[in-house]
Design an enzyme around this catalytic site. Structure first.
Site, PDB file in Angstrom:
ATOM      1  N   ASP A 178      14.869 -34.416 -17.550  1.00  0.00           N
ATOM      2  CA  ASP A 178      14.155 -35.356 -16.701  1.00  0.00           C
ATOM      3  C   ASP A 178      13.653 -36.520 -17.581  1.00  0.00           C
ATOM      4  O   ASP A 178      14.426 -37.070 -18.366  1.00  0.00           O
ATOM      5  CB  ASP A 178      13.010 -34.649 -15.965  1.00  0.00           C
ATOM      6  CG  ASP A 178      12.460 -35.470 -14.809  1.00  0.00           C
ATOM      7  OD1 ASP A 178      13.060 -35.431 -13.712  1.00  0.00           O
ATOM      8  OD2 ASP A 178      11.457 -36.168 -15.002  1.00  0.00           O
ATOM      9  N   TYR A 312       7.709 -44.352 -13.814  1.00  0.00           N
ATOM     10  CA  TYR A 312       8.903 -44.722 -13.061  1.00  0.00           C
ATOM     11  C   TYR A 312       8.994 -46.232 -12.892  1.00  0.00           C
ATOM     12  O   TYR A 312      10.090 -46.805 -12.947  1.00  0.00           O
ATOM     13  CB  TYR A 312       8.908 -44.028 -11.694  1.00  0.00           C
ATOM     14  CG  TYR A 312       9.338 -42.590 -11.781  1.00  0.00           C
ATOM     15  CD1 TYR A 312      10.654 -42.220 -11.554  1.00  0.00           C
ATOM     16  CD2 TYR A 312       8.428 -41.596 -12.133  1.00  0.00           C
ATOM     17  CE1 TYR A 312      11.067 -40.897 -11.648  1.00  0.00           C
ATOM     18  CE2 TYR A 312       8.822 -40.280 -12.237  1.00  0.00           C
ATOM     19  CZ  TYR A 312      10.140 -39.934 -12.001  1.00  0.00           C
ATOM     20  OH  TYR A 312      10.535 -38.622 -12.116  1.00  0.00           O
ATOM     21  N   HIS A 369      16.957 -27.889 -12.167  1.00  0.00           N
ATOM     22  CA  HIS A 369      16.335 -29.003 -12.886  1.00  0.00           C
ATOM     23  C   HIS A 369      15.266 -28.554 -13.879  1.00  0.00           C
ATOM     24  O   HIS A 369      15.141 -29.126 -14.947  1.00  0.00           O
ATOM     25  CB  HIS A 369      15.725 -29.955 -11.861  1.00  0.00           C
ATOM     26  CG  HIS A 369      15.139 -31.197 -12.446  1.00  0.00           C
ATOM     27  ND1 HIS A 369      15.901 -32.148 -13.082  1.00  0.00           N
ATOM     28  CD2 HIS A 369      13.861 -31.646 -12.494  1.00  0.00           C
ATOM     29  CE1 HIS A 369      15.127 -33.144 -13.485  1.00  0.00           C
ATOM     30  NE2 HIS A 369      13.888 -32.856 -13.150  1.00  0.00           N
TER      31      HIS A 369
END
Length: 412
Positions: A178, A312, A369
């Site tokens: 990630d 982000y 994930h």
């Protein structure tokens, strides 16, 4: 005088716990479609109501907090070029082995240092053994906030690198998925003299190899058909892009706006993260205590849960570095890659080989994930095999130093 780490205990004030319970007691819930398949629309109402009720009057944060405080927790301050210094919380588990390898584990969103806790007992006395450092990234967990705009992957890499140096680890290896994939990639790009090897469970290449950039991989790509697993990977990637990536657009464009919901409403935070824990794993059987410990670390975080999504925005607006991390071959740092079928974007092996010299590669039949949490034995096995005496990265790390439990520097 440079800062040095000091032991740290997590201690959420009683009034903060009471405020959480009060908010949960007056929460409003939406209705939902009348259908048997609720997950296609998001976190189902019955699940969120059950978890919220348990969070309010059943879940024992003090018990979870006590377990977290059994870990070797520390805090320190790290200077960042062009920004104010940032307080960093981290777990630092040292092995008794004099030849233990310094390993930095970097979490992502919506992960935290908690994500790595299953790895710790597996790596302490393994052969080779590891000194494991697991920071809470700035704006996450019990680290401080980075409030100035522009604190992107490069700055996070700087924080992690300087933390390792402060601990006496002039050379180290890294593991991440990630956001951790991008941050450890940035460390390999910016600090190859210290970052001696990188392992990732989420390889993210710009695309297939090209003859201009990666001629050998391009030849392999042109003559070798995609495997059945890689074809399924394309379907998984297509699903994520179409059905699962809306959060990334919101957090990458207007993080402040979504931050109000995540910071004011524990139910909003719970549903926002719980959806990802469900959709991004490979049929992992979450317990309610695991989910609520995971989410509580965000709710009780030092910077507040809304701060965690700012990275982000920075990633989306730092086009040069972000593109380099996707597309640039990093020659100096050996790369290990683990392929899991329920990762968010599952790319063919030839794509991952465009990122750098892949010296270790594993393909797994299950896992998603949050690999270090879902399949800790698998990640530990990969790291051990990669660094073992008969592995491709044997003796890439030459220095052995660190801190003892009192925070004082110690040569091992």
């Amino acid at each position: 005088m440079p800062a040095s780490p000091s032991p740290y205990s997590i201690d959420v004030p009683d009034e903060v716990l009471a405020r959480l319970r009060q908010k949960l007691s007056v929460a409003n819930f939406p209705d939902e479609f009348e259908t048997h398949d609720q997950w296609q629309f998001g976190a189902p109402l019955a699940h969120v109501k059950r978890l919220a009720k348990y969070w309010q009057d059943g879940f024992d944060w003090r018990r979870a907090e006590a377990k977290l405080n059994k870990l070797p927790n520390y805090r320190t301050q790290i200077p960042v070029e062009g920004f104010r210094p940032v307080d960093v919380h981290f777990v630092h588990q040292m092995s008794e082995s004099k030849n233990a390898i310094p390993l930095l584990f970097v979490h992502g969103w919506p992960g935290s240092f908690y994500e790595a806790t299953k790895l710790l007992p597996l790596l302490r006395s393994s052969s080779p053994a590891f000194h494991v450092v697991v920071p809470s990234l700035p704006n996450f967990g019990f680290s401080g906030s980075a409030k100035e705009p522009g604190f992107g992957f490069g700055q996070h890499a700087e924080v992690c690198h300087k933390l390792m140096k402060q601990l006496g680890y002039d050379e180290y290896v890294t593991q991440g998925g990630d956001l951790g994939f991008f941050i450890t990639r940035a460390m390999a790009l910016l600090y190859p003299e210290s970052c001696k090897a990188n392992h990732t469970n989420m390889p993210m290449a710009e695309g297939p190899p090209t003859f201009s950039k990666n001629p050998l991989q391009a030849v392999q790509h042109s003559v070798l058909p995609y495997s059945d697993a890689e074809k399924r990977g394309f379907e998984r990637s297509k699903w994520f892009e179409k059905e699962g990536s809306g959060y990334r657009i919101l957090q990458g464009t207007k993080p402040q706006t979504i931050g109000y919901a995540l910071t004011d409403s524990p139910v909003a935070l719970l549903a926002w993260i719980y959806e990802k824990l469900h959709d991004w794993t490979d049929s992992y059987l979450w317990t309610d205590d695991e989910i609520l410990t995971w989410v509580s670390i965000y709710w009780f975080s030092t910077a507040g849960p809304g701060a965690s999504v700012r990275i982000y925005y920075e990633a989306a607006h730092d086009n040069k570095l972000s593109r380099e991390l996707f597309s640039q071959w990093i020659p100096q740092v050996p790369l290990g890659v683990a392929h899991f079928p329920k990762e968010l974007r599952v790319q063919p092996k030839t794509w991952a080989r465009t990122l750098g010299p892949v010296v270790y590669e594993s393909e797994h039949q299950d896992g998603g994930h949050f690999a270090a949490w879902e399949r800790p034995n698998t990640i530990a096995y990969d790291l051990i095999k990669m660094m073992a005496k008969d592995g491709p990265c044997y003796k890439v790390v030459h220095g052995r130093s660190g801190y003892d439990s009192s925070g004082a520097r110690a040569k091992l």
